[in-house]
Write a protein that holds these residues in place. Sequence first.
Motif, PDB file in Angstrom:
ATOM      1  N   THR A 132      -7.757 -11.071 -10.695  1.00 34.51           N
ATOM      2  CA  THR A 132      -7.501 -11.907  -9.469  1.00 34.51           C
ATOM      3  C   THR A 132      -6.468 -11.769  -8.891  1.00 34.51           C
ATOM      4  O   THR A 132      -6.477 -11.470  -7.651  1.00 34.51           O
ATOM      5  CB  THR A 132      -7.674 -13.239  -9.868  1.00 34.51           C
ATOM      6  OG1 THR A 132      -8.974 -13.646 -10.480  1.00 34.51           O
ATOM      7  CG2 THR A 132      -7.851 -14.079  -8.826  1.00 34.51           C
ATOM      8  N   ALA A 133      -5.142 -11.516  -9.616  1.00 33.41           N
ATOM      9  CA  ALA A 133      -4.059 -11.494  -8.867  1.00 33.41           C
ATOM     10  C   ALA A 133      -3.771  -9.959  -8.295  1.00 33.41           C
ATOM     11  O   ALA A 133      -3.543  -9.809  -7.075  1.00 33.41           O
ATOM     12  CB  ALA A 133      -2.829 -11.698  -9.939  1.00 33.41           C
ATOM     13  N   LYS A 138      -4.294  -6.633  -3.621  1.00 32.28           N
ATOM     14  CA  LYS A 138      -4.693  -5.297  -2.959  1.00 32.28           C
ATOM     15  C   LYS A 138      -5.189  -5.508  -1.638  1.00 32.28           C
ATOM     16  O   LYS A 138      -5.020  -4.843  -0.618  1.00 32.28           O
ATOM     17  CB  LYS A 138      -5.356  -4.595  -3.923  1.00 32.28           C
ATOM     18  CG  LYS A 138      -4.721  -3.960  -5.144  1.00 32.28           C
ATOM     19  CD  LYS A 138      -5.553  -3.417  -6.018  1.00 32.28           C
ATOM     20  CE  LYS A 138      -6.162  -2.095  -5.523  1.00 32.28           C
ATOM     21  NZ  LYS A 138      -7.073  -1.403  -6.534  1.00 32.28           N
ATOM     22  N   GLU A 139      -5.831  -6.589  -1.508  1.00 33.87           N
ATOM     23  CA  GLU A 139      -6.746  -7.073  -0.434  1.00 33.87           C
ATOM     24  C   GLU A 139      -5.661  -7.465   0.827  1.00 33.87           C
ATOM     25  O   GLU A 139      -5.846  -7.196   1.921  1.00 33.87           O
ATOM     26  CB  GLU A 139      -7.678  -8.289  -0.665  1.00 33.87           C
ATOM     27  CG  GLU A 139      -8.463  -8.623   0.425  1.00 33.87           C
ATOM     28  CD  GLU A 139      -9.335  -7.480   1.067  1.00 33.87           C
ATOM     29  OE1 GLU A 139      -9.663  -7.548   2.362  1.00 33.87           O
ATOM     30  OE2 GLU A 139      -9.950  -6.652   0.391  1.00 33.87           O
ATOM     31  N   LEU A 140      -4.683  -8.107   0.330  1.00 35.90           N
ATOM     32  CA  LEU A 140      -3.706  -8.639   1.301  1.00 35.90           C
ATOM     33  C   LEU A 140      -2.632  -7.512   1.854  1.00 35.90           C
ATOM     34  O   LEU A 140      -2.792  -7.621   2.995  1.00 35.90           O
ATOM     35  CB  LEU A 140      -2.651  -9.642   0.597  1.00 35.90           C
ATOM     36  CG  LEU A 140      -1.490 -10.200   1.104  1.00 35.90           C
ATOM     37  CD1 LEU A 140      -2.079 -11.160   2.483  1.00 35.90           C
ATOM     38  CD2 LEU A 140      -0.755 -10.881   0.541  1.00 35.90           C
ATOM     39  N   VAL A 141      -2.398  -6.440   1.206  1.00 35.24           N
ATOM     40  CA  VAL A 141      -1.655  -5.234   1.680  1.00 35.24           C
ATOM     41  C   VAL A 141      -2.325  -4.187   2.068  1.00 35.24           C
ATOM     42  O   VAL A 141      -1.783  -2.951   2.264  1.00 35.24           O
ATOM     43  CB  VAL A 141      -0.633  -5.146   0.735  1.00 35.24           C
ATOM     44  CG1 VAL A 141       0.376  -6.257   0.477  1.00 35.24           C
ATOM     45  CG2 VAL A 141      -1.142  -4.123  -0.660  1.00 35.24           C
ATOM     46  N   ARG A 142      -3.841  -4.197   2.300  1.00 27.03           N
ATOM     47  CA  ARG A 142      -4.388  -2.805   2.370  1.00 27.03           C
ATOM     48  C   ARG A 142      -4.050  -2.319   3.859  1.00 27.03           C
ATOM     49  O   ARG A 142      -4.052  -3.298   4.897  1.00 27.03           O
ATOM     50  CB  ARG A 142      -5.946  -3.305   2.730  1.00 27.03           C
ATOM     51  CG  ARG A 142      -7.033  -2.353   2.669  1.00 27.03           C
ATOM     52  CD  ARG A 142      -8.382  -2.505   2.545  1.00 27.03           C
ATOM     53  NE  ARG A 142      -8.825  -3.101   1.149  1.00 27.03           N
ATOM     54  CZ  ARG A 142      -8.759  -2.522   0.065  1.00 27.03           C
ATOM     55  NH1 ARG A 142      -8.568  -1.231   0.162  1.00 27.03           N
ATOM     56  NH2 ARG A 142      -9.118  -3.047  -1.105  1.00 27.03           N
ATOM     57  N   ILE A 494       1.343   0.500  -6.625  1.00 28.70           N
ATOM     58  CA  ILE A 494       0.047   0.213  -6.875  1.00 28.70           C
ATOM     59  C   ILE A 494      -0.921   1.049  -5.420  1.00 28.70           C
ATOM     60  O   ILE A 494      -0.438   0.759  -4.390  1.00 28.70           O
ATOM     61  CB  ILE A 494      -0.252  -1.276  -6.691  1.00 28.70           C
ATOM     62  CG1 ILE A 494       0.284  -2.108  -7.841  1.00 28.70           C
ATOM     63  CG2 ILE A 494      -1.862  -1.508  -6.485  1.00 28.70           C
ATOM     64  CD1 ILE A 494       0.028  -3.402  -8.013  1.00 28.70           C
ATOM     65  N   ASN A 495      -1.766   1.649  -5.978  1.00 24.29           N
ATOM     66  CA  ASN A 495      -2.826   2.374  -5.006  1.00 24.29           C
ATOM     67  C   ASN A 495      -3.573   1.200  -4.403  1.00 24.29           C
ATOM     68  O   ASN A 495      -4.333   0.613  -5.028  1.00 24.29           O
ATOM     69  CB  ASN A 495      -3.528   3.220  -5.710  1.00 24.29           C
ATOM     70  CG  ASN A 495      -4.350   4.216  -4.755  1.00 24.29           C
ATOM     71  OD1 ASN A 495      -4.856   3.554  -3.736  1.00 24.29           O
ATOM     72  ND2 ASN A 495      -4.586   5.230  -5.106  1.00 24.29           N
ATOM     73  N   VAL A 496      -3.517   1.192  -3.053  1.00 21.24           N
ATOM     74  CA  VAL A 496      -4.474  -0.063  -2.577  1.00 21.24           C
ATOM     75  C   VAL A 496      -5.469   0.555  -1.642  1.00 21.24           C
ATOM     76  O   VAL A 496      -6.162  -0.135  -1.097  1.00 21.24           O
ATOM     77  CB  VAL A 496      -3.608  -0.841  -1.269  1.00 21.24           C
ATOM     78  CG1 VAL A 496      -2.593  -1.661  -2.313  1.00 21.24           C
ATOM     79  CG2 VAL A 496      -3.063  -0.078  -0.376  1.00 21.24           C
ATOM     80  N   GLY A 497      -6.100   1.918  -2.020  1.00 19.54           N
ATOM     81  CA  GLY A 497      -7.075   2.715  -1.513  1.00 19.54           C
ATOM     82  C   GLY A 497      -6.662   3.382  -0.522  1.00 19.54           C
ATOM     83  O   GLY A 497      -5.733   3.674   0.489  1.00 19.54           O
ATOM     84  N   GLU A 498      -7.718   4.559  -0.181  1.00 18.10           N
ATOM     85  CA  GLU A 498      -7.617   5.605   0.621  1.00 18.10           C
ATOM     86  C   GLU A 498      -6.269   6.365   0.675  1.00 18.10           C
ATOM     87  O   GLU A 498      -5.678   6.629   1.697  1.00 18.10           O
ATOM     88  CB  GLU A 498      -7.606   4.788   2.108  1.00 18.10           C
ATOM     89  CG  GLU A 498      -9.198   4.095   2.319  1.00 18.10           C
ATOM     90  CD  GLU A 498      -9.352   3.844   3.659  1.00 18.10           C
ATOM     91  OE1 GLU A 498      -8.564   4.107   4.637  1.00 18.10           O
ATOM     92  OE2 GLU A 498     -10.313   2.874   3.702  1.00 18.10           O
ATOM     93  N   ARG A 535      -7.826   8.558 -13.331  1.00 19.64           N
ATOM     94  CA  ARG A 535      -7.508   9.191 -11.707  1.00 19.64           C
ATOM     95  C   ARG A 535      -7.822   7.964 -10.869  1.00 19.64           C
ATOM     96  O   ARG A 535      -7.801   8.443  -9.618  1.00 19.64           O
ATOM     97  CB  ARG A 535      -8.834  10.180 -11.607  1.00 19.64           C
ATOM     98  CG  ARG A 535     -10.307   9.865 -11.478  1.00 19.64           C
ATOM     99  CD  ARG A 535     -11.023  11.059 -11.042  1.00 19.64           C
ATOM    100  NE  ARG A 535     -11.132  11.962 -11.715  1.00 19.64           N
ATOM    101  CZ  ARG A 535     -11.935  12.540 -12.454  1.00 19.64           C
ATOM    102  NH1 ARG A 535     -13.271  11.983 -12.415  1.00 19.64           N
ATOM    103  NH2 ARG A 535     -11.912  13.780 -13.177  1.00 19.64           N
ATOM    104  N   ASN A 536      -8.410   6.908 -11.235  1.00 24.13           N
ATOM    105  CA  ASN A 536      -8.601   5.694 -10.392  1.00 24.13           C
ATOM    106  C   ASN A 536      -7.961   4.405 -10.889  1.00 24.13           C
ATOM    107  O   ASN A 536      -7.909   4.101 -12.024  1.00 24.13           O
ATOM    108  CB  ASN A 536     -10.049   5.522 -10.317  1.00 24.13           C
ATOM    109  CG  ASN A 536     -10.634   4.308  -9.273  1.00 24.13           C
ATOM    110  OD1 ASN A 536     -10.393   3.124  -9.848  1.00 24.13           O
ATOM    111  ND2 ASN A 536     -10.793   4.612  -8.100  1.00 24.13           N
ATOM    112  N   ASP A 537      -6.957   3.644 -10.104  1.00 20.79           N
ATOM    113  CA  ASP A 537      -6.307   2.717 -10.405  1.00 20.79           C
ATOM    114  C   ASP A 537      -7.072   1.505 -10.940  1.00 20.79           C
ATOM    115  O   ASP A 537      -6.667   0.982 -11.994  1.00 20.79           O
ATOM    116  CB  ASP A 537      -5.304   2.121  -9.415  1.00 20.79           C
ATOM    117  CG  ASP A 537      -3.838   3.042  -9.238  1.00 20.79           C
ATOM    118  OD1 ASP A 537      -4.170   3.839 -10.112  1.00 20.79           O
ATOM    119  OD2 ASP A 537      -3.065   2.538  -8.586  1.00 20.79           O
ATOM    120  N   SER A 538      -8.274   1.389 -10.164  1.00 22.01           N
ATOM    121  CA  SER A 538      -8.851   0.026 -10.576  1.00 22.01           C
ATOM    122  C   SER A 538      -9.827   0.477 -11.870  1.00 22.01           C
ATOM    123  O   SER A 538      -9.725  -0.643 -12.749  1.00 22.01           O
ATOM    124  CB  SER A 538      -9.999  -0.104  -9.448  1.00 22.01           C
ATOM    125  OG  SER A 538      -9.530  -0.452  -8.311  1.00 22.01           O
TER     126      SER A 538
END
Length: 616
Positions: A132-133, A138-142, A494-498, A535-538
């Motif tokens: 959850t954290a 990650k959603e906050l800093v996308r 932290i990888n936040v996507g893309e 290869r994927n942080d999640s």
Amino acid sequence: MMSTGSMLEAPQAFIYRENQEKQVVTMASEEEEIVMTPSKKGKATYIKMERNKKVNDSSSPQVAHVAGGQHKGIVINKKQDVAGEDLFGKPQLQLGFMCFLVDQKTGQHYVESRKLKFWYQENTDYYHQVTTAYDFFKELVRPENFPRDYIGFIKKCMKQMQGDKFRMARKVDLEIEKLDEGEAPMTPGRTISLDQLGEDGFDGFGLMKEDTRPKEEIVREKILTVLESAYPNVLAVEDLVRITASEEVMVTEQLKSLYDKELVKEMENGGIVRQVLDTKTEVKMVKQMPTIASGQQPTIAIITAMYCEKLAIDAMMENKTTYVKYKTEGESNVYTIGYIGEHKVVSTKLPAIGHFRAAQISSGNSTTRLLGSFQNIEHVFVVGVAGGVPHVTDYSKHIRLGDVIISRRNDKGYIYYYCEKIVQDREQQVHYNLKNWAPRDMVLQRIAECIEESLHTNPDYAPWEDYIREGQELLMAQEANFARPAPSSDRLYINVGEGQVIEVQHPEPTDGVIARHDVPKLHFGVFGSGARVVRNDSTKLDFATKYGICAFDTEFDQVLDSICGNVKESFMFVRGIADYRDGSKGKEWAPYSSLAAAAVVKTIIKSLKNRQLDDL
């Protein structure tokens, strides 16, 4: 651009913005409201966001505004002059990160520390607290919708709390502090123009550094890296041209430079091999290994995969001789035989290891030849570097660069998991196809337990620190630098996507704990590997949490199959942390972390009884 202190005007600013927007109701629950209270303590500004039952009392003297429209369910309290003690107690998790900012009026660069503190609903287990954290952050800093000012940042925090996805969060605090110049960390890797930073100058994207060294120096380093990876195998010049993607003339010129430094050696067939510079070790090139009497054979085998790992473990040995059993074509082998304490040991380096199946099979074959050549082996160590699994929300579990992890069995008895495949079922649930390994002989596990107990009773117990210093003196002449890198180089992202990343702060110690960043900290746990996982942080986070993984390694499944197939029932992984992935990218930290792991192995081996001496 707002200053940090401007957030104390958040209620008024939020009211203004809320009145400018369309009236769309998106409240997750009509029975709840999110209550925000700003306050200040010292240089830090605090924004407290609590999930409360709806009371419909806008006349309370502390309420500044009850939002409506699309912000229905959000209550803004008046600012408190001083942040008081939290009635919820200490946060259950905390996650900090840095924002690199530019003041749009003055053009001045500065750094802000922002911390998110989490309290959860009762009976929320640790796995869901962590995920959850992470998801909240990650959603906050996308990057595509990162809030461009303070009010937008606070508003997004509150809106996320309203969503069903984060209902486990009972309370979230946001702490923001502008750092003085001396406190601020280095800026992100590359500089980008101000128009790329957006309204508040946030930069979470600048990690790629352009290599500005002369081309000759870059090619020379590539050649040496390739030869070290292949060592003890011999490579042809055309192999170096192909692998380094360089012109043959350039490769030939740089090889001459490496010859002059005695870093490489030309073999009889014109092939090239890395040459070991070690005045303390006799090196013999042999076609066949000499016969060793049964009573003189080593009883401990140490397997390494990187060149610096082999140098580090050999620095722990005395009265040693290195035998390079080479072939002009095909796989060569290198064995260093010597003593650690009263135990005779043999170390080897796998010619190659990695995510290519041929390299994995080769590593298994090399292990089989090692154990076939030395049949009195009782214990096997796999020593070198790995990638730590950081716990950015929990100091007690957090692993940093330069720390050392000793493999310890989990409640199922396993010390190593290898993920062969990731599959999804019809309900889109992720499942991992696994191989796992467990030692049957527990003597090494018991020594590790004694070391852990000694650390609890005497925090100053650390014989490996002396071995590290001694090793650094022995290895000073090597091309690689075995000194401990500066703490400022231990940066966490932290990888936040893309492909976008955000720098995250290392968690702070609890009250009364003094954090040291000049010596390795020991951890005990389970290792994991698998290219599909790392290869994927999640996926990494999910896999690590489900199986209690402390570090991810390059793929040693073939090595472990060979160890178990040769009925070696006592084996252990000891790995220094070189990066936060799988150890393969941590070039700056790899030499020191290898040496730290080797020093811990020396501590363990010197605690072992020598059965050969007992039989005399």
